[in-house]
Design a protein around this motif. Structure first.
Motif, PDB file in Angstrom:
ATOM      1  N   ASN A 270       0.813  -1.216   0.000  1.00 12.04           N
ATOM      2  CA  ASN A 270       0.000   0.000   0.000  1.00 12.04           C
ATOM      3  C   ASN A 270       0.849   1.270   0.000  1.00 12.04           C
TER       4      ASN A 270
ATOM      5  N   ASP B 159      -9.252   5.789  -2.053  1.00 18.12           N
ATOM      6  CA  ASP B 159      -8.064   6.636  -2.114  1.00 18.12           C
ATOM      7  C   ASP B 159      -8.152   7.755  -3.149  1.00 18.12           C
TER       8      ASP B 159
ATOM      9  N   HIS C 165      -9.433   1.000  -4.727  1.00 15.51           N
ATOM     10  CA  HIS C 165      -8.486   2.107  -4.612  1.00 15.51           C
ATOM     11  C   HIS C 165      -9.132   3.422  -5.045  1.00 15.51           C
TER      12      HIS C 165
ATOM     13  N   ASN D 231       0.904   6.276   2.400  1.00 15.69           N
ATOM     14  CA  ASN D 231       0.300   4.952   2.462  1.00 15.69           C
ATOM     15  C   ASN D 231      -1.134   5.031   1.950  1.00 15.69           C
ATOM     16  N   ASP D 232      -1.459   4.263   0.927  1.00 15.39           N
ATOM     17  CA  ASP D 232      -2.829   4.184   0.424  1.00 15.39           C
ATOM     18  C   ASP D 232      -3.604   3.170   1.258  1.00 15.39           C
TER      19      ASP D 232
ATOM     20  N   ASP E 279      -4.244  -1.133  -2.245  1.00 22.48           N
ATOM     21  CA  ASP E 279      -3.260  -1.264  -3.320  1.00 22.48           C
ATOM     22  C   ASP E 279      -4.007  -1.343  -4.662  1.00 22.48           C
TER      23      ASP E 279
END
Length: 127
Positions: free
Chosen positions: A39, A69, A65, A53-54, A57
């Motif tokens: 991540n 994110d 994601h 850091n997401d 992934d």
């Protein structure tokens, strides 16, 4: 996520995880290269690395994601599709196909960009 990024100047320590993979996934934000390690998202600039850091992934779950994110990308796409199609519908009845397509494309880009920017500002405000 600009607020969560850690800046690592190259002059202090040139680092790169050996297992990190160079990737095209993610916004480069002017970086020369970007890497992923689980991540962890690492952007390389001439004088530094920016690391964050997401939650998810993107190589394992691209839609997850985008939702968690990078929702601004999804909303920008939705605005582009909806806005462009609405403009194209309005123009279709009275004009040529060429004008309809070009108007739809241009308005899609405008609506998509506005949706993306608005969502990004709201997301940054909430962080």
């Amino acid at each position: 996520m600009p607020g969560d990024e850690i800046e690592v100047p190259k002059e202090i320590r040139e680092f790169m995880l050996e297992e990190a993979e160079e990737t095209i996934l993610g916004q480069k934000n002017g970086a020369y290269k970007q890497f992923r390690y689980g991540n962890l998202h690492i952007r390389e600039y001439g004088d530094k690395f920016l690391v964050h850091n997401d939650k998810i992934d993107p190589r394992k779950d691209p839609m997850g994601h985008l939702v968690y994110d990078a929702p601004e990308v999804l909303i920008g796409i939705a605005c582009a599709i909806f806005g462009g199609s609405q403009i194209a519908k309005k123009i279709t009845s009275n004009n040529s196909k060429k004008l309809t397509v070009s108007s739809g494309l241009i308005s899609s880009m405008i609506f998509g960009y506005i949706g993306y920017l608005a969502t990004k500002k709201i997301k940054n405000y909430l962080e």
